[in-house]
Scaffold this active site. Structure first.
Site, PDB file in Angstrom:
ATOM      1  N   SER A   1       1.054  -1.290  -0.090  1.00  0.00           N
ATOM      2  CA  SER A   1      -0.104   0.196  -0.238  1.00  0.00           C
ATOM      3  C   SER A   1       1.470   0.968   0.173  1.00  0.00           C
ATOM      4  O   SER A   1       1.483   1.694  -0.900  1.00  0.00           O
ATOM      5  CB  SER A   1      -1.134  -0.255   1.234  1.00  0.00           C
ATOM      6  OG  SER A   1      -1.790   1.068   1.225  1.00  0.00           O
TER       7      SER A   1
ATOM      8  N   ASP B   1       3.682  24.223  -0.871  1.00  0.00           N
ATOM      9  CA  ASP B   1       4.907  24.020  -1.213  1.00  0.00           C
ATOM     10  C   ASP B   1       5.719  22.422  -1.127  1.00  0.00           C
ATOM     11  O   ASP B   1       6.578  22.329  -0.689  1.00  0.00           O
ATOM     12  CB  ASP B   1       5.844  24.925  -0.062  1.00  0.00           C
ATOM     13  CG  ASP B   1       5.841  24.435   1.192  1.00  0.00           C
ATOM     14  OD1 ASP B   1       5.792  23.844   1.646  1.00  0.00           O
ATOM     15  OD2 ASP B   1       6.366  25.255   2.271  1.00  0.00           O
TER      16      ASP B   1
ATOM     17  N   HIS C   1      -7.314  -6.154  -0.880  1.00  0.00           N
ATOM     18  CA  HIS C   1      -6.294  -4.993  -0.128  1.00  0.00           C
ATOM     19  C   HIS C   1      -5.033  -5.556  -0.217  1.00  0.00           C
ATOM     20  O   HIS C   1      -3.828  -4.942   0.018  1.00  0.00           O
ATOM     21  CB  HIS C   1      -5.942  -3.603  -0.102  1.00  0.00           C
ATOM     22  CG  HIS C   1      -5.503  -2.544   0.064  1.00  0.00           C
ATOM     23  ND1 HIS C   1      -4.497  -1.908  -1.060  1.00  0.00           N
ATOM     24  CD2 HIS C   1      -4.533  -1.736   1.324  1.00  0.00           C
ATOM     25  CE1 HIS C   1      -3.595  -1.234  -0.625  1.00  0.00           C
ATOM     26  NE2 HIS C   1      -3.898  -0.987   0.250  1.00  0.00           N
TER      27      HIS C   1
END
Length: 432
Positions: free
Chosen positions: A143, A357, A410
């Site tokens: 993952s 940023d 998953h």
């Protein structure tokens, strides 16, 4: 270092000191913890290393007992390092108790910005030189650990012998908005499949939502259980046993009392344990930041994008014909008012969501010229990581081989025992 035994393994605890900010190596340092695992019959051998990067962000490496899941296959030929990524597990912790040591919310947000995959890869490179003497190692990324592995291929491929990724090929370019815009339809499919499997859960969910809308109870741990918090139990639906776990949770929701029906103590305790971020607050704090790599703020992307899918609105009447929809791997502002483990960090989370940023995480040109053997398991309708995004990235990494399967959810690398890891090793080595 301390060594000890479990059935079939020798374990050794390692602690490493690394810079908080790798751009300032002489500045503040933090501690990382890693657990070495080796087969006792091979303990004295010069074995190649495999470092495991757990999913998340914000989870320490899984605590195995003996040779569980994929570990048995790995120990046939590797010395394994189960790394608690920075801020997790036994590494220097980040939570509501420790973050005030950093300073006010602004300082906390600046600190947390250093806990993404780019810093994790720099940590790995520091550790690798200490453990292997400079030899490259194999990375197994589950993952979010796969996100870290793709960053590794972008930033320091010289440190890698092989890369194995399970359910974790990220988009190289998608914004957080793109990620969640693709996620909500997948979540809706998983919820529909759950109700098809357990039709009675539709009425149970309606009844629970009605009760929560009227009473807004506080769970034993202080968690405020609202309809939208209840929806977030849908995160279970991405795992191999998650639908069954959700069903068992819902079937025990109410109990008769002299004052009428109330949420049972057992239900409240189970929901509190499932929803609390006390053990992994970093997951909530930097989840959307894991996708950020431009001058745009994430700005609570999951919450904003959900407005494009009104069927997920928690205020939608639960008395209609359509049962309530659960949500999935999404973090929302209300998490930081509902969960006592997160409440003191709401301003910090807002500052992270407004940050603009963020440096780029991936280098498409370097990935296109990749020479490291890479294999990835892509789960056909993964609820957490978009399959289309993963396959697009697979095509962008030179030499990467994929195994696309609907046999697992998953958590396939854990649920399959040795099978997923064995197949990925075969693919990476050209044996399949």
């Amino acid at each position: 270092m301390t060594s000890y035994r479990q059935p079939g393994v020798i374990l050794t605890d390692h602690r490493f000191s690394v810079p908080l900010d790798h751009a300032n190596p002489s500045g503040e340092r933090i501690e990382l913890y890693g657990r070495e695992v080796v087969d006792p019959s091979k303990a004295g051998e010069d074995l190649p290393w495999l470092v495991y990067l757990e999913g998340g962000p914000g989870f320490g490496a899984r605590r195995f007992t003996g040779r569980q899941a994929w570990l048995d296959r790995a120990l046939r030929e590797f010395r394994v390092l189960l790394l608690d990524q920075r801020g997790t597990g036994l590494s220097t912790p980040l939570n509501r108790q420790t973050l005030p040591l950093v300073g006010a919310p602004r300082e906390q947000a600046d600190h947390l910005a250093l806990f993404r995959s780019d810093s994790i890869v720099r940590d790995c490179e520091t550790i690798r030189h200490q453990l292997t003497g400079g030899a490259p190692w194999t990375v197994l990324g589950q993952s979010f650990g796969g996100f870290c592995a793709v960053r590794y291929l972008s930033a320091a491929p010289e440190g890698l012998a092989t890369v194995l990724i399970t359910g974790g090929l990220p988009s190289l370019h998608a914004t957080a908005d793109d990620v969640y815009r693709a996620a909500y339809p997948r979540i809706e499919r998983k919820v529909a499949a759950h109700y098809a499997r357990y039709p009675g859960d539709a009425d149970r969910a309606r009844r629970i939502v009605r009760h929560l809308a009227e009473h807004r109870p506080e769970l034993p741990n202080g968690y405020r259980l609202t309809p939208e918090a209840f929806q977030s139990l849908g995160i279970l639906l991405g795992g191999s046993e998650g639908s069954h776990q959700l069903h068992h949770l819902l079937e025990n929701a109410f109990v008769r009392t002299p004052g009428g029906a109330e949420l049972s103590d057992a239900f409240q305790e189970a929901v509190a344990a499932q929803l609390s971020f006390a053990g992994h607050p970093l997951y909530a704090l930097v989840h959307e930041a894991a996708y950020a790599q431009d001058d745009r703020p994430t700005a609570w992307a999951a919450e904003r994008v959900r407005a494009e899918f009104p069927q997920f609105d928690p205020e939608r009447s639960p008395d209609g014909g359509t049962p309530p929809l659960f949500t999935g791997e999404t973090i929302h502002p209300w998490h930081f008012t509902s969960d006592p483990a997160l409440r003191p960090l709401r301003e910090t989370a807002d500052l992270l969501a407004a940050r603009t940023d963020w440096p780029a995480l991936y280098d498409p040109a370097r990935l296109a010229a990749n020479e490291v053997p890479v294999a990835a398991a892509v789960y056909h309708d993964d609820m957490y990581v978009d399959t289309a995004h993963s396959l697009e990235t697979a095509r962008a990494i030179r030499g990467l081989r994929t195994w696309v399967t609907d046999e697992y959810e998953h958590d396939g690398v854990r649920a399959s025992g040795p099978r997923v890891l064995d197949r990925l090793l075969g693919l990476a080595r050209g044996e399949i």
